[in-house]
Write a protein that holds these residues in place. Sequence first.
Motif, PDB file in Angstrom:
ATOM      1  N   ALA A   4       0.806  -1.090   0.084  1.00 49.39           N
ATOM      2  CA  ALA A   4      -0.052   0.112  -0.086  1.00 49.39           C
ATOM      3  C   ALA A   4       0.940   1.366   0.070  1.00 49.39           C
ATOM      4  CB  ALA A   4      -0.799   0.081   1.304  1.00 49.39           C
ATOM      5  N   LEU A   5       1.869   1.182   0.860  1.00 49.55           N
ATOM      6  CA  LEU A   5       2.672   2.425   0.949  1.00 49.55           C
ATOM      7  C   LEU A   5       4.086   2.408   0.174  1.00 49.55           C
ATOM      8  CD1 LEU A   5       2.559   2.939   4.844  1.00 49.55           C
ATOM      9  CD2 LEU A   5       1.589   4.326   2.924  1.00 49.55           C
ATOM     10  N   LYS A   6       4.141   3.392  -0.825  1.00 43.64           N
ATOM     11  CA  LYS A   6       5.380   3.348  -1.708  1.00 43.64           C
ATOM     12  C   LYS A   6       6.290   3.906  -0.936  1.00 43.64           C
ATOM     13  CE  LYS A   6       3.433   5.686  -5.173  1.00 43.64           C
ATOM     14  NZ  LYS A   6       2.906   6.044  -6.405  1.00 43.64           N
ATOM     15  N   PRO A   7       7.647   3.722  -1.609  1.00 49.77           N
ATOM     16  CA  PRO A   7       8.671   4.395  -0.742  1.00 49.77           C
ATOM     17  C   PRO A   7       8.848   5.983  -0.633  1.00 49.77           C
ATOM     18  CG  PRO A   7       9.435   2.754  -2.477  1.00 49.77           C
ATOM     19  CD  PRO A   7       8.109   2.837  -2.549  1.00 49.77           C
ATOM     20  N   VAL A   8       8.157   6.568  -1.506  1.00 50.18           N
ATOM     21  CA  VAL A   8       7.969   8.141  -1.304  1.00 50.18           C
ATOM     22  C   VAL A   8       6.803   8.265  -0.327  1.00 50.18           C
ATOM     23  CG1 VAL A   8       5.874   8.210  -3.102  1.00 50.18           C
ATOM     24  CG2 VAL A   8       7.573  10.165  -2.788  1.00 50.18           C
ATOM     25  N   ASP A   9       6.008   7.525  -0.020  1.00 55.61           N
ATOM     26  CA  ASP A   9       5.000   7.623   0.928  1.00 55.61           C
ATOM     27  C   ASP A   9       5.539   7.614   2.384  1.00 55.61           C
ATOM     28  OD1 ASP A   9       2.916   7.835  -0.758  1.00 55.61           O
ATOM     29  OD2 ASP A   9       2.663   5.561  -0.866  1.00 55.61           O
ATOM     30  N   LEU A  10       6.614   6.417   2.356  1.00 62.83           N
ATOM     31  CA  LEU A  10       7.290   6.356   3.861  1.00 62.83           C
ATOM     32  C   LEU A  10       8.258   7.307   3.743  1.00 62.83           C
ATOM     33  CD1 LEU A  10       7.971   2.303   3.284  1.00 62.83           C
ATOM     34  CD2 LEU A  10       6.403   3.515   5.037  1.00 62.83           C
ATOM     35  N   LEU A  11       8.824   8.054   2.933  1.00 64.04           N
ATOM     36  CA  LEU A  11       9.915   8.991   2.972  1.00 64.04           C
ATOM     37  C   LEU A  11       9.171  10.265   3.690  1.00 64.04           C
ATOM     38  CD1 LEU A  11      12.623  10.453   2.458  1.00 64.04           C
ATOM     39  CD2 LEU A  11      11.534  11.059   0.282  1.00 64.04           C
ATOM     40  N   ALA A  52      -4.082   3.243   0.960  1.00 63.00           N
ATOM     41  CA  ALA A  52      -4.947   2.414   1.141  1.00 63.00           C
ATOM     42  C   ALA A  52      -6.082   2.235   0.082  1.00 63.00           C
ATOM     43  CB  ALA A  52      -5.762   2.388   2.531  1.00 63.00           C
ATOM     44  N   LEU A  53      -6.611   3.336  -0.176  1.00 58.14           N
ATOM     45  CA  LEU A  53      -7.657   3.288  -1.260  1.00 58.14           C
ATOM     46  C   LEU A  53      -7.032   2.918  -2.817  1.00 58.14           C
ATOM     47  CD1 LEU A  53      -9.566   6.449  -0.243  1.00 58.14           C
ATOM     48  CD2 LEU A  53     -10.537   4.251  -0.212  1.00 58.14           C
ATOM     49  N   ASP A  54      -5.961   3.278  -2.925  1.00 62.22           N
ATOM     50  CA  ASP A  54      -5.103   2.690  -4.217  1.00 62.22           C
ATOM     51  C   ASP A  54      -5.192   1.307  -4.261  1.00 62.22           C
ATOM     52  OD1 ASP A  54      -3.481   2.842  -6.519  1.00 62.22           O
ATOM     53  OD2 ASP A  54      -1.930   3.530  -5.789  1.00 62.22           O
ATOM     54  N   ARG A  55      -4.847   0.658  -3.183  1.00 55.40           N
ATOM     55  CA  ARG A  55      -4.336  -0.524  -3.113  1.00 55.40           C
ATOM     56  C   ARG A  55      -6.121  -1.549  -3.120  1.00 55.40           C
ATOM     57  NH1 ARG A  55      -1.359  -4.097   1.605  1.00 55.40           N
ATOM     58  NH2 ARG A  55      -1.574  -6.026   0.693  1.00 55.40           N
ATOM     59  N   LYS A  56      -6.783  -0.792  -2.501  1.00 54.45           N
ATOM     60  CA  LYS A  56      -8.183  -1.584  -2.691  1.00 54.45           C
ATOM     61  C   LYS A  56      -8.730  -1.531  -3.863  1.00 54.45           C
ATOM     62  CE  LYS A  56     -12.499  -1.456   0.054  1.00 54.45           C
ATOM     63  NZ  LYS A  56     -13.438  -1.004   0.968  1.00 54.45           N
ATOM     64  N   THR A  57      -8.631  -0.318  -4.682  1.00 53.20           N
ATOM     65  CA  THR A  57      -9.193  -0.569  -5.980  1.00 53.20           C
ATOM     66  C   THR A  57      -8.533  -0.927  -7.098  1.00 53.20           C
ATOM     67  OG1 THR A  57      -8.517   1.790  -6.287  1.00 53.20           O
ATOM     68  CG2 THR A  57     -10.553   1.868  -5.151  1.00 53.20           C
ATOM     69  N   SER A  58      -7.109  -0.735  -6.990  1.00 54.54           N
ATOM     70  CA  SER A  58      -6.123  -1.438  -7.770  1.00 54.54           C
ATOM     71  C   SER A  58      -6.319  -0.903  -9.479  1.00 54.54           C
ATOM     72  CB  SER A  58      -6.319  -3.058  -7.804  1.00 54.54           C
ATOM     73  OG  SER A  58      -5.053  -3.831  -8.438  1.00 54.54           O
ATOM     74  N   GLY A  59      -5.256  -1.065 -10.111  1.00 58.11           N
ATOM     75  CA  GLY A  59      -5.344  -0.549 -11.381  1.00 58.11           C
ATOM     76  C   GLY A  59      -5.310   1.050 -11.696  1.00 58.11           C
ATOM     77  N   MET A  60      -5.496   1.527 -12.957  1.00 60.38           N
ATOM     78  CA  MET A  60      -5.432   2.864 -13.504  1.00 60.38           C
ATOM     79  C   MET A  60      -6.834   3.549 -12.928  1.00 60.38           C
ATOM     80  SD  MET A  60      -2.330   3.054 -14.109  1.00 60.38           S
ATOM     81  CE  MET A  60      -2.368   4.733 -14.958  1.00 60.38           C
ATOM     82  N   THR A  61      -6.954   3.815 -11.622  1.00 65.24           N
ATOM     83  CA  THR A  61      -8.182   4.268 -11.083  1.00 65.24           C
ATOM     84  C   THR A  61      -8.051   5.930 -10.694  1.00 65.24           C
ATOM     85  OG1 THR A  61      -8.048   3.805  -8.698  1.00 65.24           O
ATOM     86  CG2 THR A  61      -9.047   2.138 -10.306  1.00 65.24           C
ATOM     87  N   PHE A  62      -8.942   6.327 -10.135  1.00 62.42           N
ATOM     88  CA  PHE A  62      -8.952   7.830  -9.675  1.00 62.42           C
ATOM     89  C   PHE A  62      -8.064   7.926  -8.576  1.00 62.42           C
ATOM     90  CE2 PHE A  62     -10.770  11.205  -7.043  1.00 62.42           C
ATOM     91  CZ  PHE A  62     -10.269  12.256  -7.678  1.00 62.42           C
ATOM     92  N   PHE A  65      -4.554   7.432  -9.312  1.00 63.54           N
ATOM     93  CA  PHE A  65      -4.015   8.979  -9.706  1.00 63.54           C
ATOM     94  C   PHE A  65      -3.573   9.889  -8.615  1.00 63.54           C
ATOM     95  CE2 PHE A  65      -4.825  13.345 -10.945  1.00 63.54           C
ATOM     96  CZ  PHE A  65      -3.866  13.457 -12.134  1.00 63.54           C
ATOM     97  N   LEU A  66      -4.903   9.925  -7.688  1.00 65.63           N
ATOM     98  CA  LEU A  66      -4.507  10.862  -6.628  1.00 65.63           C
ATOM     99  C   LEU A  66      -3.165  10.189  -5.635  1.00 65.63           C
ATOM    100  CD1 LEU A  66      -7.928  11.415  -5.173  1.00 65.63           C
ATOM    101  CD2 LEU A  66      -6.313  13.031  -6.325  1.00 65.63           C
ATOM    102  N   HIS A  67      -3.148   9.174  -5.543  1.00 66.42           N
ATOM    103  CA  HIS A  67      -1.989   8.543  -4.775  1.00 66.42           C
ATOM    104  C   HIS A  67      -0.850   9.089  -5.485  1.00 66.42           C
ATOM    105  CE1 HIS A  67       0.257   4.836  -3.022  1.00 66.42           C
ATOM    106  NE2 HIS A  67       0.567   5.962  -2.209  1.00 66.42           N
ATOM    107  N   ALA A  68      -0.714   8.748  -6.675  1.00 67.14           N
ATOM    108  CA  ALA A  68       0.738   8.907  -7.516  1.00 67.14           C
ATOM    109  C   ALA A  68       1.093  10.418  -7.302  1.00 67.14           C
ATOM    110  CB  ALA A  68       0.644   8.648  -9.027  1.00 67.14           C
ATOM    111  N   PHE A  69      -0.003  11.322  -7.599  1.00 62.06           N
ATOM    112  CA  PHE A  69       0.368  12.962  -7.405  1.00 62.06           C
ATOM    113  C   PHE A  69       0.303  13.541  -6.101  1.00 62.06           C
ATOM    114  CE2 PHE A  69       0.000  11.787 -11.874  1.00 62.06           C
ATOM    115  CZ  PHE A  69       1.258  12.448 -12.289  1.00 62.06           C
ATOM    116  N   ILE A  70      -0.106  12.690  -4.703  1.00 66.01           N
ATOM    117  CA  ILE A  70      -0.221  13.339  -3.873  1.00 66.01           C
ATOM    118  C   ILE A  70       1.131  14.015  -2.917  1.00 66.01           C
ATOM    119  CG2 ILE A  70       0.015  11.362  -2.123  1.00 66.01           C
ATOM    120  CD1 ILE A  70      -2.469  13.919  -1.456  1.00 66.01           C
ATOM    121  N   PRO A  71       2.052  13.484  -3.353  1.00 57.96           N
ATOM    122  CA  PRO A  71       3.496  14.148  -2.819  1.00 57.96           C
ATOM    123  C   PRO A  71       3.599  15.797  -3.305  1.00 57.96           C
ATOM    124  CG  PRO A  71       3.995  12.186  -4.005  1.00 57.96           C
ATOM    125  CD  PRO A  71       2.524  12.212  -4.168  1.00 57.96           C
ATOM    126  N   ILE A  72       2.588  16.076  -4.531  1.00 59.93           N
ATOM    127  CA  ILE A  72       2.653  17.546  -4.630  1.00 59.93           C
ATOM    128  C   ILE A  72       2.142  18.115  -3.504  1.00 59.93           C
ATOM    129  CG2 ILE A  72       1.774  19.346  -6.189  1.00 59.93           C
ATOM    130  CD1 ILE A  72       1.838  17.136  -8.324  1.00 59.93           C
TER     131      ILE A  72
END
Length: 294
Positions: A4-11, A52-62, A65-72
Amino acid sequence: MRPALKPVDLLSIVFIALLAMLTVVSLSGFSDLPQFILKYTLFVLIIVSLAALDRKTSGMTFFHFLHAFIPIMIILLVFNSLGELIPRIRHQYYDNDLIRIDYALFGAHPTVWMERFNNSVLTGLFQIAYISYYFMPIALGTLLFLRKKQNEFDRAVFALVLCFYLSYIGYLLVPAVGPRFTLSQVQTAELETGPLTMWIRSALDGLEQNKTDAFPSGHTAVALVSIFYAWKYREKVLFWILVPAVSALIVSTVYLRYHYVVDVIAGILLAAFTVLIAPKTYLLFSGSSGRSQG
């Protein structure tokens, strides 16, 4: 199943936790301490919830996208929180030391020397170059994301976020407000500006709550890391667009009186340090030291 947590999330979580610990130690007994802790807790909850939502929904979902760009959003929130925190815990600024270093290197104040190029057209161009910093990492990330280069995207975003956080450590260790505040009395002329330039400067002053962000030049560091990963991951069109944009941005930091030259030098060194340590730091946070560094 992917974690669920990517390296950038943990960072981000580790950096926010360290910032919260510093806040507790520095503001113990102050009435606004709970507000800071609540804020940092909320940042972490946003990261964890989206992961967690990204992992639960899986795939290229909304949510993907939010999880990918939340670091901004997280780096912006953390940056602005420093605008409240640094004046509370640091009562000495280091502008005078940075001014002395610049003067020792050049025998003059670089911002004063650059007055000979002062004109409204150049000021406008440099102001646009300066704010291009906000779009460079987004452009790189968006291209890699749309091309579905997931591994490259994750590593580039991790390196960029690492660069941001390292620059934030610089702001905490060496708080400084920059020459536009400290050298105004020695400048012989105001920068010539037009309506667009004035609007951009006013918008930046309103949006950026942290004013003690001169050393190192985060603009320089992040721009250089962006162009490095554009080159590394063969985004040739973006790379060649960034070459003049980054060059103009670096000059603009001094011309526009946001930074001392020593800030820019520190930003260049920070960028080099970031790209040097980012691959192994990524592996450290991914918990897979045997995986290829990419």
